[in-house]
Write an enzyme that holds these catalytic residues in place. Structure first.
Site, PDB file in Angstrom:
ATOM      1  N   LYS A 214     117.694 -47.540  31.222  1.00 23.31           N
ATOM      2  CA  LYS A 214     118.047 -46.707  32.374  1.00 23.31           C
ATOM      3  C   LYS A 214     119.458 -46.135  32.241  1.00 23.31           C
ATOM      4  CE  LYS A 214     118.888 -48.911  36.116  1.00 23.31           C
ATOM      5  NZ  LYS A 214     118.715 -49.751  37.311  1.00 23.31           N
TER       6      LYS A 214
ATOM      7  N   GLU B  81     127.464 -51.635  42.934  1.00 21.23           N
ATOM      8  CA  GLU B  81     127.473 -51.820  41.482  1.00 21.23           C
ATOM      9  C   GLU B  81     128.250 -53.082  41.109  1.00 21.23           C
ATOM     10  OE1 GLU B  81     126.359 -50.075  37.705  1.00 21.23           O
ATOM     11  OE2 GLU B  81     125.794 -49.728  39.780  1.00 21.23           O
ATOM     12  N   ARG B  82     127.781 -53.770  40.092  1.00 20.44           N
ATOM     13  CA  ARG B  82     128.528 -54.930  39.591  1.00 20.44           C
ATOM     14  C   ARG B  82     129.791 -54.455  38.885  1.00 20.44           C
ATOM     15  NH1 ARG B  82     123.190 -55.574  38.460  1.00 20.44           N
ATOM     16  NH2 ARG B  82     122.135 -57.350  39.411  1.00 20.44           N
TER      17      ARG B  82
END
Length: 499
Positions: A173, A199-200
């Protein structure tokens, strides 16, 4: 954060006078703060600041009565207590726009988080903006060419439209998003904006480093609302990213590629905010205003007479349930759905897009043309027939099929290989030079494969190439490999599923 406050205040003289409008904290419950104002109530979406260094930021979401407002904290509320003074900044949350934001990385407040120095040549605009009116919107349905064969042929994207990218971890992805950014910048003179919602930190840092190494950072902007930040911050980062995108579309008249990862986390943050504000949950615990909040974000993504914002959004489907309200409401806004398959990734067929599960509203004769439409339908029909024959092949073998079915299998396997493509952003890993394939070349290759022009070519000659003419250059090498292994029928794939 204090620096950003000073910049904003200096640009709006009304904000300086509004700082005298102060209130007192009445209660603090997690991220929810009730504040009393005796002078006048701040409007909805006003930004309030508290703390010794004005580091606690609160957004007003409700006016409870003539003297009290209820807000959600966009920062941690550690140190906030009853009786503390709160200052009204006189305006809503603002985002920086201008030429100076290019190649930089921001948080939701417009602070740079890339350690590259202070901002210059920027303006500040409210993140709460209306979608462009219908009179300014372009009514032409235009195809957004990506240079990626399987997308352009089977799943054409809409210029100014929204595409959903469905996929889990490890199926390519991020690589696909990176390649689209590369193609947009290098060949279409556009600007790319990456918005990480929930988001990490690790993923954001890796993406920034990969963009820098790939040489595409100089024409993109990155903004993150990280997973460890409060829900109010994650809920607003999408609006901030759209404000930046609208500047490039409306002021600089450039095409914008907006990548959002992950749109489900935006909905999830809104659900958390709604619960904290005490609203009665709707079906499956989602906020009752789910459809409105998602529409306010998605409707700003559109094409006008001066430019277009084309959005590619990663969509997480909870428990693979496509009837989940978050997925249902997201589907209603998308013009293309791209499904990444773990099975295709395991076979080495990259990009691992499943052409049978994916779909696009642009794949109609009136938009892509009669030849393109009929060719795409024939490709889908061939791949679908191959999928139905796989069970028979697994049980009885390829030899038990009729001669016509064997031809279908041969075409489908060659189409699968031809629809793979080496990416520019993976050159350092694969050793293969990236290929940008025009739509005409992709259509020509698929048509020639369906007409059995390459039936004497080994399948590996069509694997990881650009235009179909490159297969002739690979034929001699691939034939030599086949001759050394007589037990493997690479041409028909009887003993192996590997490319």
């Amino acid at each position: 954060m204090k620096r950003s406050t000073q910049v904003v205040a200096s640009q709006d003289p009304e904000q300086s006078s509004s700082l005298s409008n102060t209130g007192l904290v009445v209660s603090v419950r997690g991220s929810v703060v009730d504040i009393r104002f005796d002078r006048y109530l701040p409007p909805i979406y006003s930004l309030l600041r508290a703390g010794d260094e004005q580091q606690i930021v609160i957004e007003v979401l409700a006016q409870r009565d003539a003297c009290h407002v209820r807000g959600i904290a966009l920062t941690p509320t550690q140190g906030l207590a009853r009786g503390m003074t709160v200052n009204d900044t006189g305006g809503p949350l603002q985002a920086p726009v201008g030429k100076g934001i290019v190649s930089r990385m921001f948080d939701v407040f417009g602070n740079t988080i890339d350690r590259e120095g202070a901002l210059s040549d920027v303006q500040w605009r409210s993140v709460h903006r209306s979608p462009p009116p219908l009179a300014r919107r372009s009514t032409r349905a235009e195809v957004f060419e990506t240079g990626i064969k399987v997308i352009d042929v089977l799943l054409p994207l809409e210029r100014g439209g929204k595409a959903g990218l469905f996929g889990g971890a490890g199926v390519g992805k991020t690589v696909l998003l990176t390649e689209m950014i590369h193609n947009m910048i290098g060949h279409q003179e556009g600007i790319s904006i990456f918005c990480g919602i929930g988001e990490r930190c690790r993923e954001g840092e890796e993406l920034y480093r990969e963009m820098k190494q790939a040489g595409v950072l100089q024409n993109m902007v990155m903004i993150f609302g990280q997973m460890n930040e409060p829900p109010g911050s994650r809920f607003r980062v999408g609006h901030a990213a759209l404000t930046m995108a609208e500047y490039f579309r409306d002021d600089e008249h450039r095409d914008v590629l907006l990548l959002v990862d992950n749109i489900f986390r935006f909905i999830q943050a809104g659900m958390e905010v709604s619960g904290l504000m005490g609203q009665m949950p709707s079906r499956l615990g989602y906020q009752p205003t789910l459809g409105t909040e998602l529409s306010q974000l998605e409707e700003r993504i559109s094409n006008t007479d001066t430019g277009a914002i084309t959005s590619i959004q990663a969509v997480y489907v909870p428990a693979d349930d496509f009837t989940d309200p978050a997925a249902v409401h997201t589907f209603s806004h998308l013009s293309s759905s791209i499904v990444l398959s773990r099975k295709r990734a395991s076979e080495g067929l990259y990009p691992a897009i499943d052409p049978l599960q994916s779909s696009s509203k642009m794949a109609t004769p009136g938009i892509v043309g009669e030849r393109h439409y009929l060719l795409a339908q024939e490709i889908r029909r061939t791949l679908a027939q191959y999928a139905q024959l796989k069970d028979i092949i697994a049980m009885l073998g390829l030899e038990q099929l009729s001669s016509e079915d064997r031809k279908v299998v041969a075409r489908a396997r060659r189409l699968d290989r031809f629809l793979t493509q080496p990416f520019f952003t993976t050159e350092q890993f694969t050793g293969l030079k990236g290929k940008l394939v025009s739509l005409d070349e992709a259509l020509d290759g698929c048509e020639r494969i369906l007409h059995d022009e390459f039936e004497d070519y080994p399948e590996s000659a069509l694997y990881m190439i650009g235009s179909v003419d490159e297969a002739k250059q690979k034929k001699s090498t691939a034939t030599a490999v086949v001759d050394t292994d007589p037990e493997t029928d690479v041409k028909h794939g009887t003993d192996t599923d590997e490319p």
